[in-house]
Design a protein around this motif. Structure first.
Motif, PDB file in Angstrom:
ATOM      1  N   UNK A 146       0.833  -1.202   0.000  1.00  0.00           N
ATOM      2  CA  UNK A 146       0.000   0.000   0.000  1.00  0.00           C
ATOM      3  C   UNK A 146       0.876   1.264   0.000  1.00  0.00           C
ATOM      4  N   UNK A 147       1.921   1.238   0.825  1.00  0.00           N
ATOM      5  CA  UNK A 147       2.811   2.396   0.878  1.00  0.00           C
ATOM      6  C   UNK A 147       3.573   2.558  -0.444  1.00  0.00           C
ATOM      7  N   UNK A 148       3.932   1.424  -1.034  1.00  0.00           N
ATOM      8  CA  UNK A 148       4.604   1.425  -2.338  1.00  0.00           C
ATOM      9  C   UNK A 148       3.730   2.149  -3.364  1.00  0.00           C
ATOM     10  N   UNK A 149       2.471   1.765  -3.409  1.00  0.00           N
ATOM     11  CA  UNK A 149       1.578   2.349  -4.412  1.00  0.00           C
ATOM     12  C   UNK A 149       1.293   3.815  -4.102  1.00  0.00           C
ATOM     13  N   UNK A 150       1.073   4.122  -2.812  1.00  0.00           N
ATOM     14  CA  UNK A 150       0.701   5.506  -2.518  1.00  0.00           C
ATOM     15  C   UNK A 150       1.900   6.443  -2.655  1.00  0.00           C
ATOM     16  N   UNK A 151       3.102   5.975  -2.329  1.00  0.00           N
ATOM     17  CA  UNK A 151       4.267   6.870  -2.417  1.00  0.00           C
ATOM     18  C   UNK A 151       4.662   7.145  -3.867  1.00  0.00           C
ATOM     19  N   UNK A 152       4.621   6.129  -4.701  1.00  0.00           N
ATOM     20  CA  UNK A 152       5.240   6.287  -6.022  1.00  0.00           C
ATOM     21  C   UNK A 152       4.246   6.336  -7.183  1.00  0.00           C
ATOM     22  N   UNK A 153       3.012   5.892  -6.970  1.00  0.00           N
ATOM     23  CA  UNK A 153       2.133   5.716  -8.134  1.00  0.00           C
ATOM     24  C   UNK A 153       0.779   6.422  -8.044  1.00  0.00           C
ATOM     25  N   UNK A 154       0.399   6.888  -6.837  1.00  0.00           N
ATOM     26  CA  UNK A 154      -0.963   7.396  -6.721  1.00  0.00           C
ATOM     27  C   UNK A 154      -1.110   8.832  -7.220  1.00  0.00           C
ATOM     28  N   UNK A 155      -0.068   9.631  -7.029  1.00  0.00           N
ATOM     29  CA  UNK A 155      -0.208  11.053  -7.382  1.00  0.00           C
ATOM     30  C   UNK A 155      -0.518  11.239  -8.868  1.00  0.00           C
ATOM     31  N   UNK A 156       0.178  10.493  -9.713  1.00  0.00           N
ATOM     32  CA  UNK A 156      -0.039  10.615 -11.161  1.00  0.00           C
ATOM     33  C   UNK A 156      -0.229   9.208 -11.744  1.00  0.00           C
ATOM     34  N   UNK A 157      -1.469   8.718 -11.808  1.00  0.00           N
ATOM     35  CA  UNK A 157      -1.679   7.342 -12.281  1.00  0.00           C
ATOM     36  C   UNK A 157      -1.037   7.106 -13.650  1.00  0.00           C
ATOM     37  N   UNK A 158      -0.323   5.992 -13.749  1.00  0.00           N
ATOM     38  CA  UNK A 158       0.348   5.674 -15.016  1.00  0.00           C
ATOM     39  C   UNK A 158       1.829   5.990 -14.998  1.00  0.00           C
ATOM     40  N   UNK A 159       2.299   6.624 -13.906  1.00  0.00           N
ATOM     41  CA  UNK A 159       3.711   7.019 -13.859  1.00  0.00           C
ATOM     42  C   UNK A 159       4.344   6.633 -12.525  1.00  0.00           C
ATOM     43  N   UNK A 160       5.641   6.338 -12.560  1.00  0.00           N
ATOM     44  CA  UNK A 160       6.442   6.214 -11.337  1.00  0.00           C
ATOM     45  C   UNK A 160       6.933   7.621 -10.999  1.00  0.00           C
ATOM     46  N   UNK A 161       6.630   8.079  -9.794  1.00  0.00           N
ATOM     47  CA  UNK A 161       6.970   9.453  -9.395  1.00  0.00           C
ATOM     48  C   UNK A 161       8.240   9.419  -8.539  1.00  0.00           C
ATOM     49  N   UNK A 162       9.266  10.132  -8.999  1.00  0.00           N
ATOM     50  CA  UNK A 162      10.559  10.054  -8.298  1.00  0.00           C
ATOM     51  C   UNK A 162      10.584  10.871  -7.013  1.00  0.00           C
ATOM     52  N   UNK A 163       9.764  11.933  -6.946  1.00  0.00           N
ATOM     53  CA  UNK A 163       9.862  12.846  -5.797  1.00  0.00           C
ATOM     54  C   UNK A 163      10.869  13.955  -6.032  1.00  0.00           C
ATOM     55  N   UNK A 164      11.475  13.960  -7.214  1.00  0.00           N
ATOM     56  CA  UNK A 164      12.420  15.019  -7.558  1.00  0.00           C
ATOM     57  C   UNK A 164      11.803  15.978  -8.563  1.00  0.00           C
ATOM     58  N   UNK A 165      12.212  17.240  -8.430  1.00  0.00           N
ATOM     59  CA  UNK A 165      11.860  18.225  -9.436  1.00  0.00           C
ATOM     60  C   UNK A 165      12.894  18.176 -10.543  1.00  0.00           C
ATOM     61  N   UNK A 166      12.508  18.629 -11.736  1.00  0.00           N
ATOM     62  CA  UNK A 166      13.421  18.473 -12.863  1.00  0.00           C
ATOM     63  C   UNK A 166      13.103  19.510 -13.936  1.00  0.00           C
ATOM     64  N   UNK A 167      14.153  19.938 -14.626  1.00  0.00           N
ATOM     65  CA  UNK A 167      13.981  20.871 -15.736  1.00  0.00           C
ATOM     66  C   UNK A 167      14.552  20.220 -16.988  1.00  0.00           C
ATOM     67  N   UNK A 168      13.867  20.420 -18.118  1.00  0.00           N
ATOM     68  CA  UNK A 168      14.435  19.967 -19.389  1.00  0.00           C
ATOM     69  C   UNK A 168      14.763  21.216 -20.178  1.00  0.00           C
TER      70      UNK A 168
END
Ligand code: PRX
Length: 672
Positions: free
Chosen positions: A506-528
């Motif tokens: 449950x923690x795995x899914x809520x930490x990395x996948x719940x905020x944006x369904x379909x993506x692994x969320x790193x928790x880092x900000x990034x610029x391209x």
């Protein structure tokens, strides 16, 4: 993505490196990258063909669900295959590749007087003997074994022994406190612990066994029976101590539970048939900080981790047979797991295994070791570079660093001054720097240059590794094209991505996948940027990065709150010249108590004891009150600005009591 044409200052790969590189130019990187995304099955199959499979896979190379709205998140690699990690990274070299006599590790102790060479066949035989010791102690496939060891060969023997018999290792960095160790042993439910009597870190002697005993006592109190067997390496007594006169260490001993490593190993057989595991069986758990304060047990599995660490090591360091590679990390962190143990060994590489610290017995130690072993590929952290920069050019001038060909960094963004210094002074302008972005969770490098292919921009981790598909999202989860800044996420897995949080899907899914369904969320900000280069801008959650170590503010706040004098605590980050970031703590004391040096020292000690020296706060300031919204939420943005002495605080209208800000500024700490 195009071959970059840009106004920025670029650093191009040297010709001599390109001549015999695995990926010799940017276009070859692009072609391979495209293949890895368009035909991942063929791409990863080719990688897998290098290794030994007791049984071939029946499923595809990768299967997954990344979308929480479609059911559980899962990632599987090579379902149906049977293999063994240890066989692939040791026996295969010794039996099939005739590399038995090749050096696997040059072990270099904390003191330059202590060193040892370990060949692949010696490593294999030590690992097998240790595997038999563990079996004799009752360890079976799937059991967790906690390991609390310094950077000594026995650490590698033990982790690979676990891998050989299918036990799941859980290594706890030997700088963690007894409390942190206990928490990790309990979460992993280990009944076996491997440790050492004592160790020197620089000139500080650490009684590891005493810390262990405190931890085991706590574990027993919380959930008996806890650890029932403790295997103790006589590192201090047999290797370090010279003469009885300097026996400064008393090793506490519990004869019901403790056994000496050397006694158990003495008659242990050198043959140990590997346990043939399913591709998706767990390989190890490694704890990393979580934003709620409780560490997360990141779980990695056998086949995918083997493929990914092996391939990233080969390409990112452009590995060649005659290299001497040195990664200065501790195996207690993921960098050591992936790029001291598994990745280099999977390739049959020769590495330096270093127990010491950069400034002991002198500030030129790193450079001395590079000269001594003729290191060709050197991988360290920005915090170490910044520390060594302080001592100028002189300590380097005494040593011959001409063996170096590639430099690497990891753990945090590297600032341009440190990058330049690393490039000019350490690499003499000849060596590309691979700035590798990744996480405990990603298992291996995910954004990184390839040294002979990627033109570098200092401070950018450049482009994705093979099989990795990054994208940037805004707060609403919309993908941003071209030049953009937002959340760094990944659209699909690669073989080495974590499989779950141990015992907490449950923690795995809520930490990395719940905020944006379909993506692994790193928790880092990034610029391209306009050329497609990725620049990590730092964490966007309540985590901070001190000397490359992730920490959660909640974890430190919880410890500060344990102090009887403290009624409220809030921790923020403040930039630090060497550590990158450091901890700045605001403390509200009990009304009746005076804020004093004694309180500050007591709080620092408490954090050191409860978490470990790496979490020691640099600043502790008196906060008669904290800035809060009317609903009572602490406004951390304001605290961060006070810590950084930024006077322009912007909109304060949501504050319940704006006077607090002035009071906090008047109590600000200037220096640590
Ligand atoms: O914030 C990023 C930072 O370190 C975090 C991962 O920490 P950990 O799991 O402890 O693993 C560290 C070693 C792989 C990331 O979320 N980080 C790591 N490497 C870089 C980095 N930030 C910028 N540039 C890097 N090269």
């Amino acid at each position: 993505m195009v071959v970059p044409e840009t106004q920025d200052k670029m650093y191009y790969p040297p010709d001599d490196l390109q001549r015999d590189a695995h990926v010799p130019e940017f276009n070859s990187y692009l072609a391979l990258y495209r293949k890895s995304l368009e035909n991942p099955e063929a791409f990863w199959k080719e990688v897998a063909d290098e290794f030994y499979w007791k049984k071939p896979a029946t499923g595809p190379m990768l299967q997954y669900n990344f979308n929480v709205t479609r059911g559980n998140i899962y990632i599987k690699c090579m379902e149906g295959a049977k293999t063994n990690m240890c066989y692939n990274i040791l026996d295969r070299h010794v039996r099939e590749r005739n590399l038995g006599e090749k050096v696997a590790y040059y072990w270099e102790g904390n003191s330059p007087d202590h060193h040892m060479t370990i060949t692949y066949s010696q490593l294999l035989s030590q690992v097998c003997r240790c595997a038999n010791v563990l079996k004799k102690m009752g360890v079976k496939k799937g059991d967790r074994v906690s390991i609390y060891l310094p950077m000594i060969p026995e650490l590698v023997y033990t982790m690979l022994a676990c891998a050989r018999i299918g036990a799941v290792h859980s290594i706890v960095f030997a700088g963690f406190s007894s409390e942190s160790l206990c928490e990790r042993i309990m979460d992993a439910q280990s009944s076996i612990l491997v440790t050492a009597d004592g160790v020197y870190r620089g000139d500080k002697l650490i009684n590891l066994k005493q810390i262990v005993d405190e931890a085991l006592k706590k574990c027993r109190e919380k959930a008996p029976p806890g650890v029932t067997k403790c295997l103790v390496v006589r590192h201090y007594t047999l290797r370090i101590k010279s003469g009885a006169a300097c026996n400064k260490l008393q090793t506490p001993w519990n004869s019901e539970c403790d056994v000496w490593w050397d006694e158990e190993m003495r008659d242990s057989p050198e043959e140990c048939e590997p346990e043939w595991l399913d591709a998706e069986d767990p390989l190890f758990i490694l704890y990393t900080s979580g934003s709620t304060g409780k560490p997360k047990g990141i779980l990695h599995s056998v086949a995918g981790y083997l493929l990914f660490t092996s391939l990233t090591f080969k390409y990112v360091f452009d590995y060649h047979h005659d290299d001497v590679y040195w990664c200065t990390a501790d195996i207690g962190w993921i960098t050591g797991h992936s790029y001291i143990t598994y990745g280099p060994l999977a390739n049959g590489a020769t590495s330096v295994l270093f127990e010491g610290i950069p400034v002991h017995p002198h500030v030129g130690r790193f450079w001395e070791v590079i000269e001594k072993y003729k290191v060709t590929k050197f991988y360290t952290a920005p915090t170490a570079i910044r520390l060594l920069m302080k001592y100028g050019h002189e300590p380097l001038q005494k040593y011959d660093l001409s063996s170096l060909r590639i430099l690497g960094t990891v753990g945090e963004p590297i600032n341009p001054e440190a990058w330049q210094w690393y490039h000019e002074v350490v690499g003499r302008g000849r060596c590309p720097i691979v700035d590798t972005f990744w996480q405990t969770e990603t298992g291996g490098h995910v954004l990184t240059p390839l040294p002979a292919a990627t033109p570098l921009k200092p401070g950018s981790a450049t482009f994705p590794f093979f099989g990795v598909e990054p994208t940037i999202l805004n707060e609403h989860g919309e993908e941003l094209e071209g030049e953009a800044e937002g959340y760094l996420v990944f659209r699909r897995p690669w073989p080495g991505l974590m499989r779950t949080v141990y015992r907490d899907q449950e923690r795995f899914e809520s930490t990395y996948f719940r905020k944006f369904p379909g993506f692994y969320v790193t928790g880092d900000g990034c610029r391209r940027d306009k050329d497609g280069y990725y620049w990590i801008t730092g964490r966007i959650d309540d985590m901070l990065n001190v000397s490359g170590h992730l920490m959660s503010t909640a974890e430190v706040e919880a410890v500060l709150m344990e102090h009887p004098a403290v009624v409220e605590a809030a921790v923020v980050s403040r930039p630090h010249k060497v550590k990158g970031e450091c901890l700045y703590c605001f403390i509200t004391l009990n009304d009746s108590l005076e804020f004093s040096h004694t309180v500050v020292e007591g709080l620092k000690r408490l954090v050191r004891e409860k978490i470990g020296p790496i979490a020691t706060p640099d600043f502790i300031q008196n906060a008669p009150a904290l800035p809060k919204t009317r609903s009572g939420k602490i406004m951390r943005r304001i605290l961060r600005q006070i810590a950084r002495n930024e006077k322009d605080l912007g909109d304060l209208s949501t504050l319940a009591d704006p006077k607090v800000v002035e009071i906090l500024f008047s109590h600000r700490c200037e220096a640590a």
